[in-house]
Design a protein around this motif. Structure first.
Motif, mmCIF file in Angstrom:
data_model
loop_
_atom_site.group_PDB
_atom_site.id
_atom_site.type_symbol
_atom_site.label_atom_id
_atom_site.label_comp_id
_atom_site.label_asym_id
_atom_site.label_seq_id
_atom_site.Cartn_x
_atom_site.Cartn_y
_atom_site.Cartn_z
ATOM 1 N N TYR A 12 0.834 -1.206 0.000
ATOM 2 C CA TYR A 12 0.000 0.000 0.000
ATOM 3 C C TYR A 12 0.869 1.256 0.000
ATOM 4 O O TYR A 12 0.618 2.193 -0.774
ATOM 5 C CB TYR A 12 -0.919 0.004 1.217
ATOM 6 C CG TYR A 12 -1.588 1.340 1.462
ATOM 7 C CD1 TYR A 12 -2.691 1.740 0.709
ATOM 8 C CD2 TYR A 12 -1.114 2.215 2.444
ATOM 9 C CE1 TYR A 12 -3.302 2.966 0.911
ATOM 10 C CE2 TYR A 12 -1.721 3.441 2.660
ATOM 11 C CZ TYR A 12 -2.814 3.809 1.889
ATOM 12 O OH TYR A 12 -3.403 5.030 2.093
ATOM 13 N N ILE A 13 1.878 1.287 0.844
ATOM 14 C CA ILE A 13 2.738 2.471 0.953
ATOM 15 C C ILE A 13 3.415 2.779 -0.382
ATOM 16 O O ILE A 13 3.544 3.948 -0.771
ATOM 17 C CB ILE A 13 3.799 2.256 2.058
ATOM 18 C CG1 ILE A 13 3.120 2.211 3.436
ATOM 19 C CG2 ILE A 13 4.843 3.371 2.031
ATOM 20 C CD1 ILE A 13 4.050 1.807 4.563
ATOM 21 N N LEU A 14 3.803 1.738 -1.122
ATOM 22 C CA LEU A 14 4.516 1.940 -2.381
ATOM 23 C C LEU A 14 3.584 2.233 -3.555
ATOM 24 O O LEU A 14 3.885 3.083 -4.401
ATOM 25 C CB LEU A 14 5.358 0.694 -2.697
ATOM 26 C CG LEU A 14 6.524 0.394 -1.737
ATOM 27 C CD1 LEU A 14 7.175 -0.935 -2.093
ATOM 28 C CD2 LEU A 14 7.549 1.521 -1.765
ATOM 29 N N LEU A 15 2.446 1.542 -3.601
ATOM 30 C CA LEU A 15 1.577 1.646 -4.777
ATOM 31 C C LEU A 15 0.480 2.698 -4.658
ATOM 32 O O LEU A 15 0.027 3.237 -5.676
ATOM 33 C CB LEU A 15 0.932 0.289 -5.065
ATOM 34 C CG LEU A 15 1.862 -0.840 -5.503
ATOM 35 C CD1 LEU A 15 1.048 -2.080 -5.861
ATOM 36 C CD2 LEU A 15 2.722 -0.413 -6.682
ATOM 37 N N ALA A 16 0.052 2.998 -3.436
ATOM 38 C CA ALA A 16 -1.078 3.927 -3.257
ATOM 39 C C ALA A 16 -0.835 5.303 -3.883
ATOM 40 O O ALA A 16 -1.738 5.835 -4.542
ATOM 41 C CB ALA A 16 -1.417 4.063 -1.770
#
Length: 289
Positions: A12-16
């Motif tokens: 989530y942290i990378l793709l959001a």
């Protein structure tokens, strides 16, 4: 299980921010087409943030930078907790704290437009916060747990038991995503009498951090929309994606159709919708239980 939760949070942290930035660009494209314009490219939000990051940052005071940074951290933490399968109640409480940080950042500048925007943001929070809490309660009534990881393994989709909560949540998303007619504190459009209101005194990298936080927040909000449709059946993920796409387009359509209203109208209409749909649904659930 703990390692898998950490992996999901990192994803989530990378793709959001990538997904959120693309959806923000898609929102601009939809809006332009609805208004008969060509509009910017879909990756325009990334150009804008990159430009902000390379601009000179004017800081009113040091505490402003702290509040903006904590706002971003709380927003990332909230989404990470949700997509890792954490407690839904804690997700919404952390989300409230992130909004408080942004309000404090605006108040700390002592600028008239920022303070006016912060006051309006508090009014908006009064409108959508009750509904976010009711959503958590609704999921508990539907599946007997506040844990996201338990909710996505249920036999029946939550939408079948709490459709009123879904309608109420989609309605308050108009406020949460700063869409017209309820974009009182700040707006993505230039029809505001306060220009940018809440973020008027933010510039450079500080404003870029706020934009990135809104991308994270957008992915989180649409993720909660998808939660109403997800079950232990893999096909439900497809229905969830369709629902997310429909809601996203609907929010953009509403943003371009309705003129902005005054705060009193916002309060009356929002609470009326919450009581009519979520309140009635909750009453029915209590009777059936």
């Amino acid at each position: 299980m703990t390692i898998w939760m950490i992996v999901k949070a990192l994803i989530y942290i990378l793709l959001a921010p990538i997904i959120g930035g693309l959806m923000s660009g898609l929102d601009r494209v939809f809006s332009a087409r609805m208004q008969g314009r060509q509009g910017p490219p879909i990756i325009q939000p990334f150009y804008d943030v990159n430009k902000l990051l390379h601009k000179q940052t004017t800081v009113v005071n040091g505490i402003q930078v702290l509040f903006v940074t904590v706002y971003l951290i709380f927003t990332i933490f909230t989404g990470s907790l949700f997509f890792a399968g954490g407690d839904m109640l804690l997700v919404f409480f952390a989300l409230s704290m992130s909004e408080v940080m942004l309000v404090l950042a605006a108040f700390s500048t002592n600028g008239p437009y920022s303070i006016m925007g912060a006051q309006r943001e508090l009014l908006q929070m009064m409108c959508y916060e009750p509904m976010t809490l009711l959503v958590a309660i609704g999921f508990y009534y539907a599946n007997g747990s506040f844990m996201v990881d338990d909710l996505i393994h249920s036999e029946i989709p939550a939408i079948a038991q709490i459709p009123g909560f879904f309608i109420g949540f989609v309605f308050i998303l108009i406020i949460k995503l700063r869409k017209s007619p309820f974009d009182l504190s700040t707006s993505h459009h230039m029809h505001q009498e306060m220009v940018k209101g809440l973020t008027t005194d933010l510039s450079g990298s500080n404003l870029a951090l706020v934009e990135i936080a809104e991308w994270y927040d957008l992915v989180l909000m649409l993720g909660i929309v998808g939660m109403f449709f997800i079950t232990n059946n893999p096909i439900s993920r497809v229905w969830a994606l369709i629902a997310v796409a429909v809601v996203f387009f609907l929010e953009t359509l509403i943003d371009n159709l309705f003129p902005r209203v005054k705060y009193k109208t916002m309060l009356i209409v929002t609470w009326s919708v919450i009581l009519a749909f979520a309140g009635t649904n909750l009453l029915i659930l209590n009777v059936l239980k």
